[in-house]
Design an enzyme around this catalytic site. Structure first.
Site, PDB file in Angstrom:
ATOM      1  N   LEU A 668      -4.155 -30.972  57.065  1.00  0.00           N
ATOM      2  CA  LEU A 668      -4.339 -30.160  58.274  1.00  0.00           C
ATOM      3  C   LEU A 668      -3.427 -30.694  59.369  1.00  0.00           C
ATOM      4  O   LEU A 668      -3.366 -31.913  59.598  1.00  0.00           O
ATOM      5  CB  LEU A 668      -5.789 -30.202  58.718  1.00  0.00           C
ATOM      6  N   ARG A 672       2.650 -30.933  65.135  1.00  0.00           N
ATOM      7  CA  ARG A 672       3.204 -32.292  65.105  1.00  0.00           C
ATOM      8  C   ARG A 672       4.196 -32.336  63.947  1.00  0.00           C
ATOM      9  O   ARG A 672       3.942 -32.917  62.903  1.00  0.00           O
ATOM     10  CB  ARG A 672       2.099 -33.331  64.921  1.00  0.00           C
ATOM     11  N   ASN A 697      -2.598 -25.074  61.578  1.00  0.00           N
ATOM     12  CA  ASN A 697      -3.735 -24.678  62.406  1.00  0.00           C
ATOM     13  C   ASN A 697      -3.328 -24.152  63.776  1.00  0.00           C
ATOM     14  O   ASN A 697      -4.204 -23.897  64.602  1.00  0.00           O
ATOM     15  CB  ASN A 697      -4.677 -25.875  62.583  1.00  0.00           C
ATOM     16  N   ASN A 723      -7.561 -21.501  65.280  1.00  0.00           N
ATOM     17  CA  ASN A 723      -7.524 -22.959  65.281  1.00  0.00           C
ATOM     18  C   ASN A 723      -8.943 -23.485  65.061  1.00  0.00           C
ATOM     19  O   ASN A 723      -9.765 -23.480  65.976  1.00  0.00           O
ATOM     20  CB  ASN A 723      -6.959 -23.471  66.603  1.00  0.00           C
ATOM     21  N   ASP A 744      -5.254 -36.545  56.650  1.00  0.00           N
ATOM     22  CA  ASP A 744      -4.685 -36.220  57.953  1.00  0.00           C
ATOM     23  C   ASP A 744      -3.170 -36.333  57.906  1.00  0.00           C
ATOM     24  O   ASP A 744      -2.601 -37.043  57.067  1.00  0.00           O
ATOM     25  CB  ASP A 744      -5.247 -37.149  59.028  1.00  0.00           C
ATOM     26  N   ASP A 745      -2.528 -35.649  58.856  1.00  0.00           N
ATOM     27  CA  ASP A 745      -1.070 -35.695  58.865  1.00  0.00           C
ATOM     28  C   ASP A 745      -0.525 -37.005  59.413  1.00  0.00           C
ATOM     29  O   ASP A 745       0.692 -37.214  59.403  1.00  0.00           O
ATOM     30  CB  ASP A 745      -0.506 -34.521  59.682  1.00  0.00           C
ATOM     31  N   GLU A 832     -16.123 -32.010  61.614  1.00  0.00           N
ATOM     32  CA  GLU A 832     -16.078 -31.357  60.307  1.00  0.00           C
ATOM     33  C   GLU A 832     -16.238 -32.365  59.172  1.00  0.00           C
ATOM     34  O   GLU A 832     -16.804 -32.051  58.116  1.00  0.00           O
ATOM     35  CB  GLU A 832     -14.770 -30.566  60.163  1.00  0.00           C
ATOM     36  N   ASP A 833     -15.764 -33.602  59.363  1.00  0.00           N
ATOM     37  CA  ASP A 833     -15.918 -34.621  58.329  1.00  0.00           C
ATOM     38  C   ASP A 833     -17.379 -35.048  58.199  1.00  0.00           C
ATOM     39  O   ASP A 833     -17.873 -35.297  57.093  1.00  0.00           O
ATOM     40  CB  ASP A 833     -15.025 -35.821  58.635  1.00  0.00           C
ATOM     41  N   ARG A 876     -19.678 -36.587  68.622  1.00  0.00           N
ATOM     42  CA  ARG A 876     -20.117 -36.891  67.261  1.00  0.00           C
ATOM     43  C   ARG A 876     -21.589 -37.310  67.238  1.00  0.00           C
ATOM     44  O   ARG A 876     -22.313 -37.045  66.270  1.00  0.00           O
ATOM     45  CB  ARG A 876     -19.213 -37.959  66.646  1.00  0.00           C
TER      46      ARG A 876
END
EC number: 2.4.1.223
Length: 919
Positions: A668, A672, A697, A723, A744-745, A832-833, A876
């Site tokens: 995702l 970037r 996204n 998004n 992750d990117d 989301e995680d 969170r």
């Protein structure tokens, strides 16, 4: 005269002077020429003679001029360097000549080798052609053998509606209808897809009498169902809604029967028809009691024994939430296990009140004589005795404070409004449900409503009366969610309830919550459950669950990416030999048509656990396509236990029956590009990698001049509609493998870490296997849950920024998990995680698995991340507490288990050694 004379004399004098000058000049030129001649001729002669005479007079060894012998000239100082250069050039020329001859010799040898290679290539080509011919002949022989040993299968013959169905033998009595004699299987081949035709009730007279809410809910869910078709000629099943009727409309049985028999596709006996009577009230009339339904199935909440046909008719749940969704925030949590009241009951039965006030004989005396026709009197006396004993706090009321709800004869009427009953049940550990006193009434709407409300708020149902037919009883294991006690054992009910442990009680409450959410809660779940019941009975596989269509963003690939030595370095971890093969998809799921036959009973086990959440488990991933439960044909193949091993053996045998397997990277990203390109380049040369799916996204497309790296496998760039972090877990159709590496990117992982994590996942395919671990903690002062990212000896979550999980969970996250959770993820753009960890732990009742000693991930030079903001952690905290309310309990489980390679050298910080010294 004188003047003239003088002029003449003067002129004569000047002319003489001029002549003298001319003569003098001539003499000078002559002398100069003579002098030059003497100098140029005689001086060289004299010098030559002199030098020659001088050399002859001197010794021969000291001659300076004249010819010299041999290399005497090199003795001159200025000529020595030139001589040395000449000698060096001569030597180099000789060496070059020798090399030239040597190269000529090597060229000749190589030419001979080239000729030999050409001959060997020709021979290899001939051998290859021969092998191809052998393979072709072998394949042809194999096909011939298969054709000889396996008969060819053809599709069953379809009977069209206009054809005569005389070949179907009629049952001797309508009450004797079962699937084998009242259902036409020829209309429902295995490959038909189970098409269902739904009649429009408004086209019939009784349609105008239907409850508008019931009719609207039924029509809405029918339109959205995957099995419903508008072509009645190909339908396998025909459905018609006949109730609930509006008050005070009363439809006579003869009139309803006439309208049913006039249905366009009734075909004399109504086989393959389903007549549905949905109830919203506890006193719903049994419209079909005196109606001849022929071979049509009946689905309703009220049945008499003479009317109900076991294994054929369906007992359905009442439609309480007709046009609304359950509010998870109003549902009480499943903990604490024990509530204020041990059990409660509120109801009124006029026929039993008079006899209950009279003095009754002892229970033993009644059992010695003739068995009583109705145990309700004894139940009242026993429950009152338990309440008066004050051993436990119970609440039983046999007289309603207000007017009781209308009910059927011998049935216990409901007291009060629905909201009041729910408030009492929220305080009850168990909810007593007394079945109708008339044994001829096998189920009633009032009894089903009590069951619905108890499951909704987490009160474990205790059903007094084993003769009752609970909804979907022939498929669901009600003993996992409720206690069914015969009425003669009413004196033992208190003992049974006290003997249940907290863990068993919590398991039953959790199972009841699952049953309610999956089969009873909404109109969609009821409609889909009815279809799933029939489809499973006739052993037709479910329609495949839909995948998310990926809209690809065109992009240009640049030059081949290099391999980062830091990423490819295995460090201290030796994983053995690795095979690098081209991308290939996971084997397709091959049990679509046999699953309902082989796993018919197990498919309806339904406890939230590794084998119970859905009819098929994460080990045998069959995804829901209708009522969040029944389904197959997901494109997956069955997964079982593997042989294990290491290195080459590991790859060949691990992961169940899959000898080889690959995974898909889902990354995702949001605007970037430089960070993304670097992360993609780090994947170059990664073994077992099938494909990279980049979830773009951002509404802004990538730069047109952006060159994407060529890493040896396809890179699919997917455009999203909005998004949302939920896009990370969408089941994209481009994901062709079961294993997904969500990353992750900006995450930095070495290739050996990824490979090791993938191999660990193959041994625990139902778990989340990843690298960064986190845990939850209970905040005593604030009485709430907290999210903690500090280093700890325990963990309960593995972040999906670098983790493996099965594609099965992508379907569950996107289509099955409550929408309220996904909405909160979109609201906070966070969590989301955590939501994925909640889901997997809720299903498997197992914690995730952390691999390697990597504690955290850092990206030097990356832009500021969201996790660096303090508000990130506050959000969170809120997410965890909200998710607990939605699930009704905390599904996360702690673990101190971590997986490392046997030969991996773990370097622990000094403050972590005490955590692992006993592991």
């Amino acid at each position: 005269m004188t003047g003239y004379t003088m002029l003449r004399n003067g002129g004569a004098g000047n002319g003489g002077q001029t002549c003298m000058l001319r003569w003098s000049n001539r003499i000078r030129l002559t002398w100069l020429s003579f002098t030059l001649f003497v100098i140029l001729v005689f001086f060289p002669l004299i010098a030559h003679y002199y030098l020659t005479t001088l050399d002859e007079a001197d010794e021969a060894g000291k001659r300076i001029f004249g010819p010299r012998v041999g290399n005497e000239l090199c003795e001159v100082k200025h000529v020595l360097d030139l001589c040395r250069i000449r000698e060096s050039v001569s030597e180099e020329l000789l060496q070059l000549e020798a090399k030239r001859q040597e190269l000529n010799s090597e060229i000749a040898k190589l030419n001979l080798k080239i000729e030999a290679c050409k001959k060997s290539i020709e021979n290899a080509k001939q051998d290859l052609l021969q092998l191809k011919n052998v393979i072709s002949q072998t394949e042809h022989s194999y096909k011939e053998l298969m054709a000889q040993n396996q008969p060819k299968l053809s599709l069953p013959i379809r009977l069209l509606p206009e054809k005569d169905d005389a070949g179907l033998p009629p049952p001797k009595a309508t009450r004797g209808c079962r699937l084998h004699n009242c259902f036409d299987y020829s209309r429902c081949p295995l490959t038909s897809g189970f098409p269902v035709y739904v009649y429009d009730s408004d086209q019939f007279v009784f349609g105008s009498y239907l409850d508008p809410l019931v009719k609207q809910a039924f029509q809405a869910t029918a339109r959205a169902n995957v099995y419903v078709t508008e072509n009645a000629d190909i339908a396998c099943l025909y459905m018609i809604l006949v109730g609930e009727m509006q008050e005070p409309v009363v439809l006579r049985p003869a009139e309803l029967e006439k309208q049913l028999h006039s249905l366009p596709h009734w075909r004399t006996d109504g086989h393959n028809h389903v007549i549905i009577n949905l109830s919203r009230k506890s006193d719903t009339q049994n419209l079909l009691y005196n109606v001849s339904t022929g071979r049509a199935m009946v689905a309703q909440s009220t049945f008499y024994a003479v009317q109900y046909r076991p294994g054929f008719d369906l007992v359905v749940s009442p439609l309480v939430h007709a046009m609304s969704e359950p509010n998870f925030m109003e549902i009480p949590p499943q903990v604490p296990v024990k509530r204020k009241y041990l059990f409660t009951f509120q109801g009124e039965k006029i026929e039993s009140l008079r006899s209950s006030l009279q003095e009754a004989r002892s229970f033993e005396e009644e059992m010695e004589g003739d068995p009583p026709a109705d145990y309700d009197d004894r139940i009242i006396a026993t429950l009152k005795a338990v309440q008066d004993s004050k051993l436990d706090q119970v609440l039983v009321e046999f007289t309603c404070k207000n007017q009781p709800k209308p009910s059927l004869p011998t049935e216990w009427a409901l007291c009060g409004e629905r909201e009041d009953r729910l408030e009492l049940l929220k305080l009850s550990t168990f909810a007593l449900i007394i079945t109708p006193g008339d044994p001829r009434l096998v189920i009633s709407s009032g009894c089903a409503t009590r069951l619905f409300e108890a499951l909704e708020v987490g009160a474990v149902p205790v059903v007094l009366g084993e003769q009752v037919q609970l909804p979907y009883q022939d498929m669901l294991q009600w003993n996992e969610a409720a206690l069914v006690v015969p009425k003669p054992r009413v004196t033992e009910v208190h003992f049974l309830l006290r003997s249940l442990s907290d863990s068993d009680l919590l398991a039953m409450r959790r199972q009841g919550r699952f049953l309610w959410e999956t089969y009873f809660s909404t109109a969609d779940s009821i409609f889909n459950t009815v279809l799933a019941m029939i489809r499973t009975r006739i052993q037709i596989p479910a329609a495949p669950i839909r995948e998310e269509a990926a809209a690809e963003i065109p992009h240009r690939s640049g030059k081949a990416a290099g391999t980062d030595p830091n990423m490819a370095d295995n460090g201290d971890l030796d994983l053995g030999p690795v095979e690098t093969e081209p991308p290939y998809a996971s084997p397709r799921y091959l049990r679509n048509f046999t699953l309902t036959v082989t796993d018919f009973y197990r498919s309806w086990n339904s406890a939230p656990g590794p084998f119970h959440l859905f009819p098929h488990t994460p080990f045998d991933p069959v995804l829901p396509s209708e009522a969040k439960f029944l389904g197959s044909g997901t494109g997956f193949r069955p997964i079982g236990g593997g042989a294990g091993g290491s290195g080459k053996e590991f790859q060949a045998a691990l992961g169940g029956n899959v000898p080889r397997e690959q995974f898909t990277v889902v990354m995702l990203t949001y605007e970037r590009e430089e960070v993304l390109m670097n992360s993609l380049e780090r994947l170059n040369g990664l073994p077992y990698l099938n494909k990279v799916v980049v979830v773009w996204n951002s509404p802004k497309l990538p730069s047109e001049d952006l060159l994407w790296p060529d890493i040896g496998v396809p890179i699919m760039v997917v455009r999203t509609e909005k998004n949302s972090l939920n896009n990370r877990f969408l089941p994209w159709n481009e994901i062709e493998t079961e294993a997904i590496l969500s990353i992750d990117d900006d995450a930095h992982l070495r290739h050996d870490e990824i490979m090791f994590g993938f191999r660990v996942w193959r041994e625990a395919r139902d778990r989340i296997v990843g690298f960064p671990g986190r845990y939850h903690a209970w905040d005593i002062p604030h009485q709430s849950w907290l999210y903690n990212s500090n280093y700890s000896c325990e963990l309960s979550m593995v972040l999906t920024g670098a983790a493996f999980f099965h594609k099965y969970y992508a379907y569950l996250y996107s289509y099955v998990m409550p929408q309220a959770i996904r909405d909160m993820v979109d609201e906070y753009i966070n969590c989301e995680d955590i939501a994925m960890n909640f889901l997997v732990s809720h299903i498997t009742r197992k914690p995730p698995i952390k691999v390697t000693s990597r504690w955290t991930f850092r990206c030097p030079g990356c832009p500021q991340a969201l996790s660096h903001d303090d508000s990130h952690f506050h959000e969170r905290h809120k997410c965890i507490n909200f998710f607990v309310k939605v699930y009704g309990y905390m599904p996360l489980l702690y673990t101190q288990f971590r997986v490392d390679s046997v030969l991996f050298k773990t370097r622990l910080p000094h403050d972590k050694t005490k955590c692992f010294k006993f592991i």
